[in-house]
Scaffold this motif. Structure first.
Motif, PDB file in Angstrom:
ATOM      1  N   ILE A 174       0.860  -1.194   0.000  1.00  0.00           N
ATOM      2  CA  ILE A 174       0.000   0.000   0.000  1.00  0.00           C
ATOM      3  C   ILE A 174       0.894   1.241   0.000  1.00  0.00           C
ATOM      4  O   ILE A 174       1.755   1.395   0.865  1.00  0.00           O
ATOM      5  CB  ILE A 174      -0.942  -0.017   1.222  1.00  0.00           C
ATOM      6  CG1 ILE A 174      -1.866  -1.248   1.140  1.00  0.00           C
ATOM      7  CG2 ILE A 174      -1.747   1.287   1.307  1.00  0.00           C
ATOM      8  CD1 ILE A 174      -2.762  -1.441   2.340  1.00  0.00           C
ATOM      9  N   VAL A 175       0.714   2.081  -1.017  1.00  0.00           N
ATOM     10  CA  VAL A 175       1.515   3.309  -1.121  1.00  0.00           C
ATOM     11  C   VAL A 175       0.603   4.528  -1.224  1.00  0.00           C
ATOM     12  O   VAL A 175      -0.537   4.427  -1.679  1.00  0.00           O
ATOM     13  CB  VAL A 175       2.455   3.309  -2.361  1.00  0.00           C
ATOM     14  CG1 VAL A 175       3.625   2.385  -2.172  1.00  0.00           C
ATOM     15  CG2 VAL A 175       1.693   2.974  -3.633  1.00  0.00           C
ATOM     16  N   ASP A 176       1.169   5.692  -0.828  1.00  0.00           N
ATOM     17  CA  ASP A 176       0.404   6.928  -0.997  1.00  0.00           C
ATOM     18  C   ASP A 176       0.889   7.638  -2.263  1.00  0.00           C
ATOM     19  O   ASP A 176       1.649   7.072  -3.058  1.00  0.00           O
ATOM     20  CB  ASP A 176       0.505   7.806   0.269  1.00  0.00           C
ATOM     21  CG  ASP A 176       1.897   8.413   0.452  1.00  0.00           C
ATOM     22  OD1 ASP A 176       2.754   8.266  -0.439  1.00  0.00           O
ATOM     23  OD2 ASP A 176       2.114   9.060   1.495  1.00  0.00           O
ATOM     24  N   SER A 177       0.475   8.890  -2.453  1.00  0.00           N
ATOM     25  CA  SER A 177       0.770   9.591  -3.711  1.00  0.00           C
ATOM     26  C   SER A 177       2.258   9.877  -3.899  1.00  0.00           C
ATOM     27  O   SER A 177       2.690  10.213  -4.989  1.00  0.00           O
ATOM     28  CB  SER A 177      -0.026  10.890  -3.776  1.00  0.00           C
ATOM     29  OG  SER A 177       0.355  11.706  -2.683  1.00  0.00           O
ATOM     30  N   HIS A 178       3.072   9.760  -2.824  1.00  0.00           N
ATOM     31  CA  HIS A 178       4.519   9.965  -2.938  1.00  0.00           C
ATOM     32  C   HIS A 178       5.290   8.649  -2.944  1.00  0.00           C
ATOM     33  O   HIS A 178       6.514   8.645  -2.835  1.00  0.00           O
ATOM     34  CB  HIS A 178       5.028  10.815  -1.775  1.00  0.00           C
ATOM     35  CG  HIS A 178       4.697  12.279  -1.916  1.00  0.00           C
ATOM     36  ND1 HIS A 178       3.397  12.718  -2.008  1.00  0.00           N
ATOM     37  CD2 HIS A 178       5.486  13.372  -1.998  1.00  0.00           C
ATOM     38  CE1 HIS A 178       3.402  14.043  -2.128  1.00  0.00           C
ATOM     39  NE2 HIS A 178       4.653  14.457  -2.139  1.00  0.00           N
ATOM     40  N   GLY A 179       4.572   7.526  -3.015  1.00  0.00           N
ATOM     41  CA  GLY A 179       5.240   6.225  -2.987  1.00  0.00           C
ATOM     42  C   GLY A 179       5.647   5.784  -1.590  1.00  0.00           C
ATOM     43  O   GLY A 179       6.393   4.819  -1.431  1.00  0.00           O
ATOM     44  N   ARG A 180       5.141   6.484  -0.557  1.00  0.00           N
ATOM     45  CA  ARG A 180       5.494   6.092   0.815  1.00  0.00           C
ATOM     46  C   ARG A 180       4.753   4.819   1.196  1.00  0.00           C
ATOM     47  O   ARG A 180       3.574   4.658   0.854  1.00  0.00           O
ATOM     48  CB  ARG A 180       5.068   7.172   1.822  1.00  0.00           C
ATOM     49  CG  ARG A 180       5.797   8.481   1.704  1.00  0.00           C
ATOM     50  CD  ARG A 180       5.270   9.414   2.826  1.00  0.00           C
ATOM     51  NE  ARG A 180       5.604  10.783   2.539  1.00  0.00           N
ATOM     52  CZ  ARG A 180       4.750  11.689   2.040  1.00  0.00           C
ATOM     53  NH1 ARG A 180       3.489  11.372   1.771  1.00  0.00           N
ATOM     54  NH2 ARG A 180       5.155  12.921   1.815  1.00  0.00           N
ATOM     55  N   THR A 181       5.417   3.942   1.951  1.00  0.00           N
ATOM     56  CA  THR A 181       4.759   2.751   2.495  1.00  0.00           C
ATOM     57  C   THR A 181       4.441   3.029   3.961  1.00  0.00           C
ATOM     58  O   THR A 181       4.623   4.160   4.433  1.00  0.00           O
ATOM     59  CB  THR A 181       5.688   1.524   2.419  1.00  0.00           C
ATOM     60  OG1 THR A 181       6.765   1.717   3.347  1.00  0.00           O
ATOM     61  CG2 THR A 181       6.243   1.334   1.010  1.00  0.00           C
ATOM     62  N   SER A 182       4.033   1.983   4.684  1.00  0.00           N
ATOM     63  CA  SER A 182       3.716   2.168   6.102  1.00  0.00           C
ATOM     64  C   SER A 182       4.970   2.338   6.950  1.00  0.00           C
ATOM     65  O   SER A 182       4.878   2.669   8.120  1.00  0.00           O
ATOM     66  CB  SER A 182       2.888   0.979   6.599  1.00  0.00           C
ATOM     67  OG  SER A 182       3.616  -0.222   6.395  1.00  0.00           O
ATOM     68  N   LEU A 183       6.163   2.117   6.398  1.00  0.00           N
ATOM     69  CA  LEU A 183       7.413   2.241   7.169  1.00  0.00           C
ATOM     70  C   LEU A 183       8.170   3.503   6.745  1.00  0.00           C
ATOM     71  O   LEU A 183       8.425   3.695   5.552  1.00  0.00           O
ATOM     72  CB  LEU A 183       8.339   1.054   6.883  1.00  0.00           C
ATOM     73  CG  LEU A 183       8.221  -0.214   7.702  1.00  0.00           C
ATOM     74  CD1 LEU A 183       9.308  -1.199   7.243  1.00  0.00           C
ATOM     75  CD2 LEU A 183       8.328   0.038   9.196  1.00  0.00           C
ATOM     76  N   PRO A 184       8.568   4.356   7.700  1.00  0.00           N
ATOM     77  CA  PRO A 184       9.316   5.558   7.335  1.00  0.00           C
ATOM     78  C   PRO A 184      10.604   5.199   6.597  1.00  0.00           C
ATOM     79  O   PRO A 184      11.315   4.260   6.991  1.00  0.00           O
ATOM     80  CB  PRO A 184       9.657   6.206   8.691  1.00  0.00           C
ATOM     81  CG  PRO A 184       8.774   5.549   9.701  1.00  0.00           C
ATOM     82  CD  PRO A 184       8.372   4.218   9.153  1.00  0.00           C
TER      83      PRO A 184
END
Ligand code: FAD
Length: 310
Positions: A260-270
């Motif tokens: 699962i990624v957001d609009s910046h390609g971030r995942t649930s882990l920093p």
């Protein structure tokens, strides 16, 4: 340690590597097979600005582009485990199958996906010779011809509707006694004049003349009768499996196993980003994966910029 370590060397990973290296940061790519799924592709005609190319050529061009920069390419390396940073902004560790381990301030996971096979005789033999997996990619090759779609879930029914607009006739085969796609899709499919639907149909063989596919054999699971249909193409649509088995329990995954990624390609882990077919990004295509890799690299660079000076 690397500033940015990219795990996976398909279109998404290659694009991320180019974007990272152009920021002048220490960049590495570890990949089991550089080029990814593109290596298994025959014709590519939908990468905008390249009218026509083939998979091996495209994969070689990806590698050449990455090699034009100062990037450590570690080919034939399989990642087996991701160990999150022990403190915010700390180093993330990737453990490899060969026993080694790599550390980085940010990681981009771009390990892609693989199509599920039906595993019947003829499937492997006629892959790219009539057997296809991607309607957006290979649909136009079958213009005016007869094709089958194997699989009556959402992707199979979507593929059949899509193909019906291009090809002469579509036969859809579903193992279960009814289609499993959303009702709105099933209704749409049933309204089309050049589609026939076969439920309780077990595909038993994809037949051919030794050079190319010429038909599909199936057993009617109700009557037990064996049938054969003549056709020029078969699209296998029984699932795309993301390569995330090694991340289970570490990163948040969708019910289909996608990261699962957001609009910046971030995942649930920093500090851990993801791009391409391995993520929840819709429509699995080369051009989408490359754009996504660029986005994740810029997202990760933005993250690095905000880390306290060490
Ligand atoms: P991938 O290409 O899957 O690359 C994944 C990378 O990660 C590979 O380097 C792999 O070796 C590596 N990897 C996987 N697991 C690990 C691990 N544990 N450790 C380290 N490395 C790992 N798309 C189009 O746009 N046009 C087409 O014409 C087209 N035709 C296609 C034909 C076929 C037969 C197939 C299979 C796909 C086709 N596609 C096409 C889809 C396209 O290939 C994909 O959307 C695209 O390759 C996705 O890129 P990616 O970088 O996200 O993943």
């Amino acid at each position: 340690p690397y500033d940015m370590l990219i795990v996976g060397g398909g279109p998404a990973g290659a694009a991320a590597a180019v974007y990272a290296a152009r920021k002048g940061i220490r960049t590495g790519v570890a990949a089991e097979r550089f080029g990814g799924q593109v290596n298994d592709t025959l014709a590519i005609e939908n990468f905008i600005s390249v009218t026509a190319t083939d998979g091996p050529k495209f994969a070689a061009a990806l590698e050449a582009h990455v090699k034009a920069y100062d990037v450590d390419i570690m080919n034939l390396q399989r990642a087996e485990k991701l160990i999150p940073a022990s403190e915010p902004g700390g180093l993330i560790e990737i453990q490899l199958a060969n026993g080694g381990s790599l550390k980085a301030r940010s990681v981009i996971v771009s390990t892609g996906a693989r199509w599920r096979n039906v595993n019947v005789p003829g499937e492997a033999e006629y892959k790219n010779k009539g057997v296809a997996y991607c309607p957006h990619c290979d649909g136009p090759l079958f213009k005016g011809k007869r094709v089958a779609v194997i699989g009556g879930g959402n992707s199979g029914v979507e593929a059949a509707i899509d193909l019906a607009g291009i090809v002469a006739h579509v036969s859809l085969f579903e193992f279960a006694d009814q289609l499993r796609a959303d009702a709105v899709l099933v209704n749409k499919l049933k309204s089309l004049p050049n589609v026939s639907i076969h439920t309780s149909a077990q595909t038993t063989e994809l037949t051919g003349d030794g050079n190319k596919l010429d038909g599909l054999s199936y057993t009617d699971r109700v009557s037990g009768a064996a049938h054969h249909v003549e056709l020029e193409g078969v699209f296998v649509q029984i699932g795309l499996v993301p390569n995330t088995e090694w991340l289970k329990g570490t990163l948040e995954l969708s019910k289909f196993g996608e990261i699962i990624v957001d609009s910046h390609g971030r995942t649930s882990l920093p500090g851990v980003f993801a791009a391409g077919d391995v993520t929840t990004v819709p429509f699995k295509q080369i051009i989408i994966a490359t754009g996504d890799g660029a986005k994740a690299a810029l997202g990760a660079f933005d993250y690095l910029m905000r880390l306290p000076a060490s």
